[in-house]
Design a protein around this motif. Structure first.
Motif, PDB file in Angstrom:
ATOM      1  N   THR A 127     -28.002   4.508 -79.797  1.00  0.00           N
ATOM      2  CA  THR A 127     -28.314   3.652 -78.654  1.00  0.00           C
ATOM      3  C   THR A 127     -27.118   2.791 -78.280  1.00  0.00           C
ATOM      4  O   THR A 127     -26.806   2.602 -77.102  1.00  0.00           O
ATOM      5  CB  THR A 127     -29.525   2.755 -78.958  1.00  0.00           C
ATOM      6  OG1 THR A 127     -30.639   3.564 -79.320  1.00  0.00           O
ATOM      7  CG2 THR A 127     -29.894   1.908 -77.749  1.00  0.00           C
ATOM      8  N   VAL A 128     -26.426   2.279 -79.275  1.00  0.00           N
ATOM      9  CA  VAL A 128     -25.326   1.339 -79.051  1.00  0.00           C
ATOM     10  C   VAL A 128     -24.036   2.056 -78.645  1.00  0.00           C
ATOM     11  O   VAL A 128     -23.324   1.611 -77.736  1.00  0.00           O
ATOM     12  CB  VAL A 128     -25.085   0.495 -80.329  1.00  0.00           C
ATOM     13  CG1 VAL A 128     -23.780  -0.267 -80.245  1.00  0.00           C
ATOM     14  CG2 VAL A 128     -26.259  -0.454 -80.551  1.00  0.00           C
ATOM     15  N   ILE A 129     -23.716   3.165 -79.298  1.00  0.00           N
ATOM     16  CA  ILE A 129     -22.432   3.836 -79.090  1.00  0.00           C
ATOM     17  C   ILE A 129     -22.551   4.826 -77.935  1.00  0.00           C
ATOM     18  O   ILE A 129     -23.368   5.750 -77.989  1.00  0.00           O
ATOM     19  CB  ILE A 129     -21.986   4.564 -80.377  1.00  0.00           C
ATOM     20  CG1 ILE A 129     -21.859   3.566 -81.525  1.00  0.00           C
ATOM     21  CG2 ILE A 129     -20.669   5.291 -80.150  1.00  0.00           C
ATOM     22  CD1 ILE A 129     -21.672   4.214 -82.882  1.00  0.00           C
ATOM     23  N   PRO A 130     -21.754   4.661 -76.893  1.00  0.00           N
ATOM     24  CA  PRO A 130     -21.851   5.567 -75.738  1.00  0.00           C
ATOM     25  C   PRO A 130     -21.577   7.016 -76.135  1.00  0.00           C
ATOM     26  O   PRO A 130     -20.637   7.306 -76.873  1.00  0.00           O
ATOM     27  CB  PRO A 130     -20.765   5.043 -74.787  1.00  0.00           C
ATOM     28  CG  PRO A 130     -20.498   3.642 -75.223  1.00  0.00           C
ATOM     29  CD  PRO A 130     -20.732   3.617 -76.696  1.00  0.00           C
ATOM     30  N   GLY A 131     -22.406   7.915 -75.626  1.00  0.00           N
ATOM     31  CA  GLY A 131     -22.193   9.340 -75.843  1.00  0.00           C
ATOM     32  C   GLY A 131     -22.423   9.805 -77.265  1.00  0.00           C
ATOM     33  O   GLY A 131     -21.861  10.822 -77.681  1.00  0.00           O
TER      34      GLY A 131
END
Length: 346
Positions: A175-179
């Motif tokens: 959820t926090v880290i893009p991609g």
């Protein structure tokens, strides 16, 4: 594609950096000053920051930005204090220094004399010149906005805490880290880099980066937690422009920087060196602040020691956003103000 391989122990020891890291942000700031940054506030911030950077600091900023590498070092996150972080770098032996600088900069044959001598030959005098310029750049391009960076970081941590409590570490990471997404015990992250990182029990240290708008970046060194930096969400804004710094609007950017610096004691020579201005300019700004009763001066041998008065410290505090999201902690200026009052009451 970035691939990060976890063991059960790595999941258990994954954590978020409790404070933003100045050394890490400085690397991204140098690139943003050189190329710009894709953020709603980016153009305004860059315009004001470029105008504020003293001439003496421009070579260091140019070198860091020109020789930017996508690699990171876990040592970038070693301290929430810029001076401590830089002294840590300068304390390394030659081989460790080369390893660290190879991560901080790009290839050693960069063609810039100062950079290779420091980064790859261990020339500490050249290193101190580079660090001096970097500190002056921090004062001009980052320090006025640092309370926003800190507040944004704490806001992210609060969001992470809710995710961890409600959904667990695995769901929180994607959820926090893009991609990011999971494939078994491997965290896959969309990135132009093709790299596999095996944590192998070292754990993962994660931080948002306020001045980075690119893909998540990873840095590793043996026997240290692996560092992962991702771009802070766009909703976390940096207030740029005179309207965002009421102290600068009142006093002017340089005079405001002098007053903020004098939250602790400094000589005129210290002020000039730290802000990258001439001694004459430092003396002129100090005299104006002293006439307004915002700073005081005392003799220590031949040196004149400058220090913000209670009035000056209150002016700094009232014109500096809180450095914590919840307001439960005092920022450095508030602490300095309290200490200054305590010293007067004794």
């Amino acid at each position: 594609m970035l691939r990060i391989l976890f063991t059960p122990g790595d999941l258990a020891s994954t954590r978020f950096l409790p404070e933003p890291a100045p050394m890490l942000e400085l690397k991204f700031v140098a690139l943003a000053l050189r190329r710009g940054i894709r953020a709603p506030w980016g153009a305004r911030w860059r315009s004001h920051a470029l105008a504020a950077i003293p001439q003496s600091a421009r070579p260091s900023v140019s070198q860091i930005g020109e020789h930017f590498s996508w690699a990171l070092s876990p040592t970038f996150a070693v301290s929430a204090d810029l001076d401590e972080g830089m002294e840590t770098f300068l304390s390394f032996g030659t081989q460790r220094l080369r390893e660290e600088m190879a991560l901080y900069f790009s290839a050693p044959n960069s063609g810039v004399p100062l950079l290779p001598r420091y980064a790859f030959e261990g020339d500490r005098d050249a290193g101190r010149v580079l660090m001096h310029g970097a500190k002056a750049a921090f004062t001009a391009a980052m320090q006025p906005y640092w309370p926003d960076v800190q507040a944004n970081h704490q806001s992210e941590l609060a969001q992470h805490g809710r995710l961890l409590a409600c959904r667990g570490i695995g769901a929180a990471l994607i959820t926090v880290i893009p991609g990011a997404r999971w494939c078994g015990d491997c965290l896959l992250i969309d990135s132009p880099q093709d790299r596999t990182v095996r944590l192998g029990g070292r754990g993962l240290l994660i931080t948002p980066a306020a001045f980075w708008a690119g893909p998540p970046l990873v840095g590793e060194l043996p026997d240290q937690p692996v560092l992962l930096a991702y771009p802070a969400p766009a909703v976390l804004s940096i207030r740029a422009g005179a309207e965002s710094d009421s102290l600068a609007a009142i006093l002017g950017a340089t005079r405001a920087a002098v007053l903020r610096l004098l939250s602790t004691e400094h000589t005129i020579g210290d002020i000039a060196r730290r802000l990258g201005i001439s001694a004459a300019s430092a003396s002129e700004h100090s005299a104006a602040l002293r006439a307004a009763r915002l700073i005081s001066s005392r003799r220590d041998g031949k040196a004149a020691i400058q220090r913000a008065t209670v009035l000056g410290l209150d002016l700094i505090r009232l014109n500096t956003p809180s450095s914590s999201a919840g307001g439960g902690q005092r920022g450095p200026n508030q602490v300095a103000s309290a200490e200054h009052r305590d010293s007067r009451s004794r």
